[in-house]
Enzyme design. Structure first.
Site, short mmCIF file in Angstrom:
data_model
loop_
_atom_site.label_atom_id
_atom_site.label_comp_id
_atom_site.label_asym_id
_atom_site.label_seq_id
_atom_site.Cartn_x
_atom_site.Cartn_y
_atom_site.Cartn_z
NE ARG A 1 -7.62 2.32 -47.79
CZ ARG A 1 -7.00 3.08 -46.91
NH1 ARG A 1 -7.68 3.62 -45.91
NH2 ARG A 1 -5.71 3.30 -46.98
CE1 TYR B 1 -10.00 4.16 -58.23
CE2 TYR B 1 -9.04 3.48 -56.15
CZ TYR B 1 -8.89 3.83 -57.47
OH TYR B 1 -7.64 3.82 -58.04
N GLY C 1 -10.90 -0.30 -51.92
CA GLY C 1 -11.29 -0.80 -50.62
C GLY C 1 -12.67 -0.37 -50.16
CE LYS D 1 -6.41 -2.06 -48.00
NZ LYS D 1 -5.06 -2.46 -47.67
CG HIS E 1 -2.35 -2.92 -43.97
ND1 HIS E 1 -2.03 -1.59 -44.02
CD2 HIS E 1 -2.70 -3.27 -45.22
CE1 HIS E 1 -2.19 -1.15 -45.26
NE2 HIS E 1 -2.59 -2.14 -46.01
CB SER F 1 -2.40 2.47 -47.96
OG SER F 1 -3.31 1.64 -47.29
CB CYS G 1 4.56 2.72 -47.34
SG CYS G 1 3.90 4.23 -46.65
CE LYS H 1 0.74 -3.76 -47.19
NZ LYS H 1 0.39 -2.33 -47.12
CG ASP I 1 -2.99 -4.86 -48.84
OD1 ASP I 1 -2.24 -3.98 -48.38
OD2 ASP I 1 -4.22 -4.71 -48.92
CG ASN J 1 -5.02 5.31 -54.53
OD1 ASN J 1 -4.13 4.53 -54.17
ND2 ASN J 1 -6.29 5.12 -54.19
NE ARG K 1 -4.27 1.59 -54.94
CZ ARG K 1 -3.76 1.21 -53.78
NH1 ARG K 1 -3.37 -0.03 -53.59
NH2 ARG K 1 -3.58 2.08 -52.81
O1 SAT Z 1 -7.95 0.23 -49.59
S1 SAT Z 1 -7.52 -0.03 -50.96
O2 SAT Z 1 -7.77 -1.41 -51.27
O3 SAT Z 1 -8.26 0.85 -51.88
C1 SAT Z 1 -5.88 0.28 -51.11
C2 SAT Z 1 -5.16 0.63 -49.88
O4 SAT Z 1 -5.42 1.69 -49.31
O5 SAT Z 1 -4.28 -0.13 -49.43
MN MN Z 2 -3.17 -2.00 -48.17
#
Ligand code: SAT
Ligand code: MN
Length: 600
Positions: free
Chosen positions: A74, A213, A215, A222, A242, A264, A266, A268, A289, A379, A381
């Site tokens: 992001r 990419y 979010g 988001k 969130h 983000s 951490c 979840k 999330d 990062n 995913r």
């Molecule tokens: O925002 S994303 O969906 O790319 C991932 C995040 O920051 O939680």
């Molecule tokens: Mn998130």
């Protein structure tokens, strides 16, 4: 200007047709594709993506994407809330005037899809039958986005058929790289020099340009489910958060639902899919999330997960840390910016104890252990359907959501914050959320490891002024009986000793903390009063069979008076940023805690 219309104009099929026509005229694609969400369509798109070099097929119906090295997370500095005045966007958001943003976007989007297909993605955030669900229509020129949105949302024909005369959130997206006639495409088209992710709270429209990419590009997540939804929630009297949603069942078979907010990256997803280290306890996941929380007729809070998949951080995920996630991503999963091993599987740091002798890194380069460069991006995913999760909660489709017994707030804090404490009361709990601070991670695109305020873990995701948001949270106190509201807790798994080693083992052992929280909500666990709330009374946190280092437990619950007084002072300073919009109740709560510290 089509981004300045009112939401009423985005209602029903006729409006959809008009909007698509306008988008086509603006972006000038060579083809339009209305997505139905079918298997067949997905197969065709995956084929296209393999042919264009965006995706590499892996085992078990999985695929790997390598993004452009400049488009990996992001981009908070390119994310805007577009309102008439800067005040309405609030001091924590980047702001632009609607007219100015309109001019920028018209210019960027004009001809932006030349030589490409314009995909129309109808999607539903929330269970299709839920009165709280919202329909979005994303227009994009990225087939990678389409196949991701198909996993992350209820996408296609069913979503479209629920639209009828209803409103939809218009989501415009372009990677910003038109193709000239005969020009060869690149595997990950983007335009990182001109990225903009713009939200229009007045019209609920979203316009995103230049990034493919996460979010930035999967606009249901988001952009819609948090930034725009937070504005809708404020107007309609609910909360868009969130937060993960989990069901916890104790050995006696009693089940309770918790939500937990963490910034983000951490953990979840790890907490939501926790495999309890204590016998007899069971965790089930509703979401990892985002939670949309409504006040039920019985006066309790209920949560739905607007999403339908996981977009989780890969590095660190393994059979020990998160076996259920490993199972969920064992097939039909899209990996982005992971490495590729010689067996045709995705690999990332921490997946196996030792890295393989040879990999292709996320940059597409030959990789061998021992070097400086990471094989997977921090990062990196996975995108996987919720339905593949072995511990998916049976109520994850419940139209009205699941009833909440506890709200947890957590961050990544190496010092000060205890392993767990219960807030004094609801207002005290709102203060816990409002004063949340965490060390930054790779998900936000900036420097990593810097302590920053992240109220409610919503700093990058709130669509309106933070002070108003605090007040909106507090408003629930007057709308129901306080004893019906969930109890609020702070947790911190990330405390370190002076050598930099973690004091708490985390992962499956976190069930011990959940047990105490569970028992607090039942009124059975004992607690010790401290100025900021309640910590477990000696002996009430279940540490049986746990080999903690000597003194670790004391340290995890040590009340550092000086540190706290400093934190409270600093929090008041931070709240000063929100001026008069910051509710006085929060200052009063801080003063109450300060006074309790000063009392002998
Ligand atoms: O925002 S994303 O969906 O790319 C991932 C995040 O920051 O939680
Ligand atoms: Mn998130």
């Amino acid at each position: 200007m089509i981004f300045n219309r009112s939401l009423k104009e985005y209602t029903g099929y006729l409006a959809l047709q008009t909007w698509i026509n306008q988008a086509v005229a603006l972006c000038q694609p060579s083809e339009v594709w209305l997505c139905d969400g079918s298997e067949e369509e997905n197969r065709l798109l995956l084929e296209r993506l393999v042919k264009s070099g965006t995706l590499t097929p892996l085992k078990n119906g999985c695929f790997l994407a390598r993004s452009d090295p400049s488009d990996v997370a992001r981009v908070e500095e390119c994310t805007f809330i577009v309102t008439e005045t800067k005040e309405e966007a609030g001091p924590t958001n980047n702001w632009m005037d609607p007219e100015e943003m309109g001019a920028v976007l018209s210019q960027l989007f004009r001809g932006s899809m030349q030589g490409r297909t314009l995909y129309v993605i109808p999607f539903c955030m929330g269970p299709l039958s839920s009165p709280f669900a919202k329909i979005g229509i994303q227009i994009t020129d990225s087939p990678y986005v389409v196949v991701n949105m198909r996993i992350m949302t209820r996408m296609g024909k069913d979503a479209l058929s629920t639209l009828q005369e209803g409103a939809f959130v218009p989501c415009m997206h372009s990677v910003g790289r038109p193709l000239k006639k005969g020009e060869q495409d690149v595997p990950w088209p983007c335009n990182t020099a001109n990225r903009i992710i713009a939200h229009f709270p007045a019209t609920k429209a979203i316009w995103s340009y230049g990034s493919g990419y996460g979010g930035n590009a999967l606009l249901g997540k988001k952009c819609l489910a948090l930034r725009i939804a937070s504005c809708l929630a404020r107007e309609e009297g609910w909360l868009a958060e969130h937060m993960l949603i989990m069901g916890v069942t104790n050995p006696a078979g009693v089940k309770k639902y918790f939500v937990a907010a963490f910034p983000s990256a951490c953990g979840k997803t790890n907490l939501a899919l926790l495999k309890p280290a204590l016998p007899g306890w069971k965790v089930e996941v509703v979401g990892d999330d985002i939670a949309w929380i409504h006040l039920g007729e019985d006066g309790r809070l209920y949560a739905i997960n607007p999403e339908n998949g996981f977009f989780g951080v890969a590095p660190g995920t393994n059979w020990k840390s998160n076996p259920y996630a490993m199972e969920a991503i064992s097939k039909n999963t899209l990996f982005t910016n992971c490495a590729l091993n010689d067996e045709g599987e995705a690999w990332w740091e921490g997946k196996t104890k030792e890295p393989p002798a040879h990999l292709i890194s996320w940059l597409g380069k030959e990789w061998r252990p021992g070097g400086e460069e990471k094989a997977a991006h921090p990062n990196a995913r996975f995108t996987a359907p919720l339905s593949q999760c072995p511990i998916l909660d049976p109520a994850f489709q419940a139209p009205l959501g699941v009833p909440l017994s506890a709200i947890l707030f957590g961050g990544r804090r190496s010092d000060l914050e205890p392993l767990v404490y219960e807030a004094n009361d609801f207002v005290g709990g709102v203060l816990v959320g409002a004063s949340l601070a965490s060390e930054t991670t790779a998900a936000g695109g900036g420097a990593v490891g810097r302590l920053r305020h992240d109220p409610f873990a919503m700093l990058p995701f709130l669509g309106y002024p933070m002070g108003d948001y605090f007040a909106h949270w507090l408003s629930f106190k007057a709308r129901t009986k306080e004893e019906l509201l969930p109890k609020i807790f702070a947790v911190n798994w990330f405390r370190k000793d002076e050598k930099g080693d973690y004091l708490w083992p985390g992962f499956g052992e976190n069930i011990r903390v959940l047990q105490w929280i569970f028992e607090r909500t039942e009124g059975t666990a004992e607690a010790k009063e401290v100025p900021f709330g309640h910590i477990p009374a000696e002996g009430t946190l279940n540490t049986e069979g746990l080999n903690l280092k000597e003194g670790a437990l004391e340290e995890l619950f040590r009340v550092d008076r000086e540190g706290w007084l400093k934190k409270l002072e600093e929090t008041k300073n931070y709240f000063g940023l929100f001026g008069k919009r910051c509710p006085p109740e929060l200052y009063r709560e801080i003063e109450r805690i300060e006074a309790a510290f000063v009392r002998p």
